[in-house]
Write a protein that holds these residues in place. Structure first.
Motif, PDB file in Angstrom:
ATOM      1  N   LEU A   1       0.801  -1.220   0.000  1.00 25.92           N
ATOM      2  CA  LEU A   1       0.000   0.000   0.000  1.00 25.92           C
ATOM      3  C   LEU A   1       0.837   1.274   0.000  1.00 25.92           C
ATOM      4  N   MET A   2       2.036   1.233   0.571  1.00 24.32           N
ATOM      5  CA  MET A   2       2.849   2.446   0.708  1.00 24.32           C
ATOM      6  C   MET A   2       4.024   2.497  -0.257  1.00 24.32           C
ATOM      7  N   CYS A   3       4.325   1.385  -0.921  1.00 22.48           N
ATOM      8  CA  CYS A   3       5.476   1.340  -1.830  1.00 22.48           C
ATOM      9  C   CYS A   3       5.070   0.862  -3.228  1.00 22.48           C
ATOM     10  N   HIS A   4       4.577  -0.389  -3.311  1.00 22.52           N
ATOM     11  CA  HIS A   4       4.283  -0.968  -4.620  1.00 22.52           C
ATOM     12  C   HIS A   4       3.128  -0.265  -5.331  1.00 22.52           C
ATOM     13  N   ASN A   5       2.002  -0.107  -4.653  1.00 19.76           N
ATOM     14  CA  ASN A   5       0.807   0.425  -5.323  1.00 19.76           C
ATOM     15  C   ASN A   5       0.956   1.865  -5.789  1.00 19.76           C
ATOM     16  N   PRO A   6       1.555   2.771  -4.994  1.00 20.70           N
ATOM     17  CA  PRO A   6       1.765   4.111  -5.545  1.00 20.70           C
ATOM     18  C   PRO A   6       2.600   4.088  -6.819  1.00 20.70           C
ATOM     19  N   ALA A   7       3.606   3.214  -6.850  1.00 24.34           N
ATOM     20  CA  ALA A   7       4.436   3.116  -8.052  1.00 24.34           C
ATOM     21  C   ALA A   7       3.625   2.609  -9.241  1.00 24.34           C
ATOM     22  N   ARG A   8       2.809   1.589  -9.014  1.00 25.33           N
ATOM     23  CA  ARG A   8       2.022   1.011 -10.107  1.00 25.33           C
ATOM     24  C   ARG A   8       0.934   1.967 -10.594  1.00 25.33           C
ATOM     25  N   LEU A   9       0.205   2.559  -9.659  1.00 20.22           N
ATOM     26  CA  LEU A   9      -0.949   3.374 -10.043  1.00 20.22           C
ATOM     27  C   LEU A   9      -0.547   4.629 -10.800  1.00 20.22           C
ATOM     28  N   PHE A  10       0.592   5.211 -10.452  1.00 18.25           N
ATOM     29  CA  PHE A  10       1.021   6.442 -11.115  1.00 18.25           C
ATOM     30  C   PHE A  10       2.109   6.201 -12.156  1.00 18.25           C
ATOM     31  N   GLY A  11       2.495   4.952 -12.359  1.00  9.65           N
ATOM     32  CA  GLY A  11       3.497   4.655 -13.370  1.00  9.65           C
ATOM     33  C   GLY A  11       4.881   5.152 -13.030  1.00  9.65           C
ATOM     34  N   VAL A  12       5.243   5.112 -11.753  1.00  8.78           N
ATOM     35  CA  VAL A  12       6.577   5.559 -11.340  1.00  8.78           C
ATOM     36  C   VAL A  12       7.626   4.631 -11.939  1.00  8.78           C
ATOM     37  N   SER A  13       8.586   5.212 -12.582  1.00 16.77           N
ATOM     38  CA  SER A  13       9.604   4.425 -13.278  1.00 16.77           C
ATOM     39  C   SER A  13      10.685   3.936 -12.317  1.00 16.77           C
ATOM     40  N   HIS A  14      10.838   2.605 -12.240  1.00  9.59           N
ATOM     41  CA  HIS A  14      11.963   1.957 -11.562  1.00  9.59           C
ATOM     42  C   HIS A  14      12.110   2.360 -10.096  1.00  9.59           C
ATOM     43  N   ARG A  15      10.976   2.456  -9.404  1.00  8.86           N
ATOM     44  CA  ARG A  15      10.984   2.675  -7.966  1.00  8.86           C
ATOM     45  C   ARG A  15       9.815   1.910  -7.361  1.00  8.86           C
ATOM     46  N   GLY A  16       9.828   1.759  -6.046  1.00  8.63           N
ATOM     47  CA  GLY A  16       8.707   1.166  -5.345  1.00  8.63           C
ATOM     48  C   GLY A  16       8.816  -0.329  -5.093  1.00  8.63           C
ATOM     49  N   PHE A  17       9.858  -0.968  -5.614  1.00  9.25           N
ATOM     50  CA  PHE A  17      10.070  -2.411  -5.449  1.00  9.25           C
ATOM     51  C   PHE A  17      11.545  -2.675  -5.183  1.00  9.25           C
ATOM     52  N   LEU A  18      11.824  -3.801  -4.527  1.00 10.53           N
ATOM     53  CA  LEU A  18      13.197  -4.291  -4.417  1.00 10.53           C
ATOM     54  C   LEU A  18      13.442  -5.209  -5.597  1.00 10.53           C
ATOM     55  N   ARG A  19      14.041  -4.661  -6.650  1.00 10.49           N
ATOM     56  CA  ARG A  19      14.296  -5.420  -7.879  1.00 10.49           C
ATOM     57  C   ARG A  19      15.636  -4.994  -8.470  1.00 10.49           C
ATOM     58  N   PRO A  20      16.435  -5.946  -8.988  1.00 13.95           N
ATOM     59  CA  PRO A  20      17.660  -5.557  -9.692  1.00 13.95           C
ATOM     60  C   PRO A  20      17.330  -4.611 -10.847  1.00 13.95           C
TER      61      PRO A  20
END
Length: 449
Positions: free
Chosen positions: A361-380
């Motif tokens: 709710l505080m990291c992944h979804n804001p990134a997905r809903l607004f299309g934030v590029s390359h943030r909001g997840f722990l990913r290489p």
């Protein structure tokens, strides 16, 4: 510079596991699970033993007050508070002075942030009754969307003409984030309250004036317009059980398709209820008003069943002198960004939601809903925006530790059992051991609408 963060417990995309992260420059290079460490040279090692490592918080709803209202707050002070609270990215609202309703005003904000913001930043463009002709000229890769006040909160940005609303929903071309309160209903309620309780009714009557009906009718209209014009709509700070009836699309995992219409709840509305007015008074006066325990329980349920997609703060500092008075004269809004993550972690301890759901709710979804590029997840390959939080570390909020410029908080005197130990923004430790690196400047967020 290459950094190894070892020995922590990672929370990401619905999973919690022991592991390590290698950060190469600004980006995550490798994530390993278990006790196995990457076999490569590193320049620095951070021991995260005993800590949870989560993506940096993305706060989709803040008021940093600059330009024009810098007696209350500014980008420098509030981004410091954000860093101390584990927030690595924020979207700021347009009701500043001047309002962010022209291209020139938007450019000025970006210029200010490029000099002053210690974490990553972007700004909503504000809709008015007559500026929709500017929407096609906006750079969609630089802003999260259009902010629409369908019930003016502060800054005199009310859009109340039906033809203007239709044009905004028809031509936005990107997400609309709407503040939904029916102004006519509020004005009628205020007139009635002043007759009954005097010229400046006590703050306990705030949820009666900014009522359930005022919220529901405006939110119902926004949803109706979004469906009619096939517009991506995000309704800010839901406060009532009745409004939740308008949101049925589940949003419970990262594989679910993006709904066209979503809602935000704030930390304050999930934590406080109208019972708290007796002890905190106007310190928790905000628009829309904090309502009943039943409404709070409904919101808490909705963060789990998918009707609430995002948790933000609506961080809105005022000077304490401006919070004096009642429903009519006391300013609405409170500073919460420094304590948003630890407050939600307290709700995790209370069983309101899981840690995995908090991260969604505080990291992944804001990134997905607004299309934030390359943030909001722990990913290489993603930016190394990370927070190390330590459980079972008791500390009490005092005035001395508050970094917001207004220097007060509704959480003063409250003891937390979680502590933000380190905030890493773009691979840089912007906050650690109680100190913010004020020499560091965050990045302008990019979007892929």
């Amino acid at each position: 510079m290459r950094t190894l963060i070892k020995g922590g417990t990672l929370v990401n995309e619905g999973r919690t596991f022991d592991g390590s992260i290698v950060v190469d420059g600004k980006d995550i290079l490798i994530i390993t699970e278990g006790n196995k460490l990457p076999e490569m040279p590193v320049d620095e090692t951070i021991d995260a033993s005993g800590c949870f490592i989560i993506p940096g918080i993305i706060d989709d709803h803040v008021h940093f007050r600059e330009p024009g209202l810098t007696d209350k707050a500014d980008i420098d002070s509030e981004s410091c508070a954000a860093a101390a609270g584990g927030v690595t990215s924020y979207f700021d609202m347009p009701n500043t002075v001047p309002q962010t309703t022209t291209l020139e005003a938007l450019d000025e904000k970006f210029s200010l942030a490029a000099q002053k913001s210690h974490v990553n930043y972007s700004f909503f463009f504000g809709a008015t009754n007559d500026n929709s002709h500017l929407f096609p000229r906006l750079n969609k890769t630089l802003i999260p969307g259009i902010k629409l006040f369908m019930g003016s909160s502060t800054g005199n940005m009310l859009v109340d003409r039906r033809e203007a609303l239709n044009l905004i929903f028809k031509t936005a071309g990107m997400p609309i984030m709407a503040h939904c309160e029916d102004t006519a209903i509020i004005q009628e309620n205020m007139a009635r309250a002043r007759q009954l309780f005097g010229n400046d009714p006590d703050v306990r009557h705030h949820p009666e004036i900014r009522s359930v009906e005022a919220c529901y009718e405006s939110t119902r209209l926004a949803v109706e317009l979004a469906r009619e014009h096939h517009t991506r709509l995000h309704v800010a700070h839901l406060t009532t059980a009745k409004e939740l009836e308008l949101f049925s699309s589940p949003f419970t995992n990262d594989d679910a398709p993006l709904p066209a219409i979503t809602a935000e709840a704030t930390v304050s509305h999930l934590y406080f209820s109208n019972r708290d007015y007796s002890s905190l008074g106007t310190r928790i006066k905000c628009n829309p008003a904090i309502k009943t325990e039943r409404d709070r329980e409904a919101l808490q349920q909705a963060v789990n069943d998918g009707r609430i997609a995002v948790i933000g703060t609506d961080h809105a500092p005022h000077l304490l002198a401006q919070k004096e008075g009642g429903c009519l004269s006391a300013a609405s809004g409170m500073p919460m960004i420094q304590f948003s993550l630890v407050t939600m972690l307290e709700l995790v301890d209370q069983g309101v939601l899981t840690l995995e759901r908090l991260v969604q709710l505080m990291c992944h979804n804001p990134a997905r809903l607004f299309g934030v590029s390359h943030r909001g997840f722990l990913r290489p390959g993603y930016r190394a925006d990370l927070v190390l939080v330590r459980p079972r570390r008791a500390w009490t909020v005092t005035k001395d530790c508050i970094l917001s410029k207004c220097r007060w908080s509704p959480m003063e005197g409250h003891t937390y059992l979680w502590q933000v130990e380190r905030t890493i923004c773009n691979g840089h430790s912007v906050y650690q051991q109680g100190c913010v690196d004020r020499t560091y400047i965050g990045e302008q967020i990019r979007f892929e609408h």
